[in-house]
Design an enzyme around this catalytic site. Structure first.
Site, PDB file in Angstrom:
ATOM      1  N   LYS A 111      -7.962   6.187 -19.299  1.00  0.00           N
ATOM      2  CA  LYS A 111      -8.344   6.773 -20.789  1.00  0.00           C
ATOM      3  C   LYS A 111      -7.141   6.735 -21.543  1.00  0.00           C
ATOM      4  O   LYS A 111      -6.464   5.332 -21.789  1.00  0.00           O
ATOM      5  CB  LYS A 111      -8.862   8.034 -20.719  1.00  0.00           C
ATOM      6  CG  LYS A 111      -9.944   8.678 -19.543  1.00  0.00           C
ATOM      7  CD  LYS A 111     -10.880   7.697 -19.793  1.00  0.00           C
ATOM      8  CE  LYS A 111     -12.171   7.546 -18.722  1.00  0.00           C
ATOM      9  NZ  LYS A 111     -12.508   8.642 -17.931  1.00  0.00           N
ATOM     10  N   TYR A 134     -15.624  17.183 -15.477  1.00  0.00           N
ATOM     11  CA  TYR A 134     -16.160  16.021 -15.409  1.00  0.00           C
ATOM     12  C   TYR A 134     -17.165  15.508 -14.447  1.00  0.00           C
ATOM     13  O   TYR A 134     -16.969  15.885 -13.250  1.00  0.00           O
ATOM     14  CB  TYR A 134     -14.804  15.056 -15.233  1.00  0.00           C
ATOM     15  CG  TYR A 134     -15.171  13.418 -14.901  1.00  0.00           C
ATOM     16  CD1 TYR A 134     -15.649  12.900 -16.062  1.00  0.00           C
ATOM     17  CD2 TYR A 134     -15.205  13.158 -13.655  1.00  0.00           C
ATOM     18  CE1 TYR A 134     -16.061  11.558 -15.867  1.00  0.00           C
ATOM     19  CE2 TYR A 134     -15.488  11.563 -13.419  1.00  0.00           C
ATOM     20  CZ  TYR A 134     -15.859  10.935 -14.417  1.00  0.00           C
ATOM     21  OH  TYR A 134     -16.282   9.710 -14.317  1.00  0.00           O
ATOM     22  N   ARG A 159       0.926  -1.321   0.066  1.00  0.00           N
ATOM     23  CA  ARG A 159      -0.073  -0.041  -0.040  1.00  0.00           C
ATOM     24  C   ARG A 159       0.922   1.278  -0.112  1.00  0.00           C
ATOM     25  O   ARG A 159       0.762   2.426  -0.575  1.00  0.00           O
ATOM     26  CB  ARG A 159      -1.058   0.000   1.034  1.00  0.00           C
ATOM     27  CG  ARG A 159      -1.678   1.250   1.207  1.00  0.00           C
ATOM     28  CD  ARG A 159      -3.088   1.326   2.204  1.00  0.00           C
ATOM     29  NE  ARG A 159      -3.065   0.458   3.229  1.00  0.00           N
ATOM     30  CZ  ARG A 159      -2.321   0.870   4.417  1.00  0.00           C
ATOM     31  NH1 ARG A 159      -1.827   2.065   4.544  1.00  0.00           N
ATOM     32  NH2 ARG A 159      -2.701  -0.065   5.473  1.00  0.00           N
ATOM     33  N   ASP A 180      -6.877  19.038 -15.122  1.00  0.00           N
ATOM     34  CA  ASP A 180      -7.226  17.446 -15.630  1.00  0.00           C
ATOM     35  C   ASP A 180      -6.805  17.736 -16.817  1.00  0.00           C
ATOM     36  O   ASP A 180      -7.269  18.161 -17.908  1.00  0.00           O
ATOM     37  CB  ASP A 180      -8.691  17.269 -15.186  1.00  0.00           C
ATOM     38  CG  ASP A 180      -9.166  16.096 -15.920  1.00  0.00           C
ATOM     39  OD1 ASP A 180      -8.312  15.428 -16.475  1.00  0.00           O
ATOM     40  OD2 ASP A 180     -10.308  15.610 -15.406  1.00  0.00           O
TER      41      ASP A 180
HETATM   42  C1  PLP Z   1     -12.827   9.618 -17.051  1.00  0.00           C
HETATM   43  C2  PLP Z   1     -12.478  10.866 -16.300  1.00  0.00           C
HETATM   44  C3  PLP Z   1     -12.179  11.204 -15.046  1.00  0.00           C
HETATM   45  C4  PLP Z   1     -12.468  10.241 -13.912  1.00  0.00           C
HETATM   46  O1  PLP Z   1     -11.412   9.285 -14.097  1.00  0.00           O
HETATM   47  P1  PLP Z   1     -11.820   7.591 -13.515  1.00  0.00           P
HETATM   48  O2  PLP Z   1     -10.468   6.914 -14.014  1.00  0.00           O
HETATM   49  O3  PLP Z   1     -13.108   7.143 -14.070  1.00  0.00           O
HETATM   50  O4  PLP Z   1     -11.996   7.442 -11.961  1.00  0.00           O
HETATM   51  C5  PLP Z   1     -11.881  12.521 -14.850  1.00  0.00           C
HETATM   52  N1  PLP Z   1     -11.710  13.405 -15.710  1.00  0.00           N
HETATM   53  C6  PLP Z   1     -12.011  13.287 -17.026  1.00  0.00           C
HETATM   54  C7  PLP Z   1     -11.846  14.174 -18.005  1.00  0.00           C
HETATM   55  C8  PLP Z   1     -12.239  12.005 -17.607  1.00  0.00           C
HETATM   56  O5  PLP Z   1     -12.536  11.750 -18.781  1.00  0.00           O
END
Ligand code: PLP
Length: 374
Positions: free
Chosen positions: A195, A98, A46, A170
């Site tokens: 992603k 998001y 962890r 982000d």
């Molecule tokens: C998918 C996404 C998230 C969240 O991420 P997870 O891995 O699903 O928790 C945050 N910001 C953007 C722009 C995303 O496309």
């Protein structure tokens, strides 16, 4: 060295014992102590693990950061940033954010008296006006999900600095291949590694990269990661690191196709509007061209008509897969308002598209067929 070279080697080295060219997976949760009680390296998975250490080294390299922290999902990474704040702090977030983070801020963090304002960040003056003496964090998402709105990172990071607040970006949609927020003045980069970084729709992950390797923020994020415990498994880290060397090739090919798909949609009589920063008609095109090295492979468009018309286009595609998420090798299409739930601000006739690695002619033919019946 150039990014293409660095990403092949980042976080990877021939292993000393086995001479293995690719890293092995260390599934152990616990590590032996020396007779004197000392630890030679890792203690407990962890807190740290060889595969996570490699993946974090690659993340720091990709974003040009001083420290990187891997999480089990993008949401866990975002939550750790919010946990670094204190009771009564104020955060400014984008209106087109998001949706998972919007729900987390409104439903969970509000109970901890975190105060939040959501503003349209296409105009940095809206951000400046929202600053209060308690503002401690300005969160930017550009290009935004799902409207592909573009915010000027350099200007907003400057506003944050003047206010004595942190600026987090982000960078999930742009990827470090196209946009490096730390170079533009941001303090924190967040990724949903689920992603493009993962890139194959088979692993969940999140990441934070910080421009400062020391200091209080590093300490707070580190505590949230190790004691909060929302960490990725060794195998997740291994899969994510495995995807890094092909990142630039994948996103450039996907972006080439996205530009063609966007141009096709923009000329189609049954499409009202295409949201893609690569189109010169997009309101954020100039800012995007200045701060990005490519426009990315995400776009959305509004079908002429109502929700039913958009749903009927999504129903007719054969090559695109109707599914949420993005950034994988396969193209996806999604009716965004219905997945975001009752609180959605997304237009009902909007479809979001993640362009994969198929040939763009085939993708365009599929959309042409689907649109012909509307
Ligand atoms: C998918 C996404 C998230 C969240 O991420 P997870 O891995 O699903 O928790 C945050 N910001 C953007 C722009 C995303 O496309």
């Amino acid at each position: 060295m150039k990014l293409e070279t660095r990403i092949v080697h980042a976080g990877r080295a021939v292993e000393p014992g086995s001479h293995a060219v690719t890293p092995s997976i260390t599934l152990a949760t616990t590590f032996e102590r020396e007779p004197d009680g000392a630890y030679a390296g890792d203690v407990y998975t962890r807190s740290s693990n060889p595969n996570r250490t490699n993946w974090e080294a690659a993340l720091a390299d990709l974003e040009g950061g001083a420290a990187a922290f891997a999480f089990a999902s993008g949401q866990a990474a975002s939550a750790a940033v919010m946990q670094s704040l204190s009771v009564g702090d104020h955060v400014i977030l984008p209106a087109d954010l998001y949706h998972g983070l919007r729900y987390l801020v409104k439903n969970v963090l509000a109970r901890w008296t975190l105060r939040a304002d959501f503003v349209d960040m296409r105009d940095p003056e809206n951000v400046r006006r929202a600053v209060t003496p308690q503002t401690k964090l300005i969160w930017v998402e550009t290009p935004s999900n799902p409207l592909l709105q573009v915010a000027d990172i350099r200007q907003i990071a400057g506003i944050a600095r003047q206010a004595g607040a942190l600026c987090a970006v982000d960078n999930t949609w742009a990827t470090p291949v196209f946009q490096r927020p730390l170079e533009l003045g941001a303090d924190i980069v967040m990724h949903s590694a689920t992603k493009y970084l993962g890139g194959h729709s088979d692993v969940l992950g999140g990441a934070l990269v910080l421009n400062d390797g020391a200091g209080e923020l590093v300490e707070r994020i580190s505590v949230s990661q190790k004691l909060g415990g929302g960490v990725p498994s060794p195998f997740d880290c291994w899969l994510l690191l495995r995807s890094v060397p092909t990142l630039a090739l994948r996103v450039r090919a996907q972006t080439d196709s996205a530009g063609k798909v966007a141009a096709f949609l923009a000329s189609h009589p049954r499409v009202d509007v295409v949201h893609y920063p690569g189109l010169p008609s997009h309101p954020g095109h100039e800012v995007a061209a200045r701060q990005m090295d490519g426009f990315g492979a995400m776009l959305s468009f509004q079908v002429r008509g109502e929700q039913a018309d958009a749903l009927s286009v999504a129903a007719k595609v054969q090559l695109f897969t109707r599914a949420t998420s993005l950034g994988g090798v396969e193209s996806l299409i999604e009716h965004r308002a219905s997945v975001e739930g009752p609180d959605t601000q997304t237009p009902a006739n909007l479809l979001r598209v993640s362009v994969g690695l198929e040939h763009p002619d085939d993708l365009i033919a599929d959309l042409e067929h689907a649109l012909s019946g509307v």
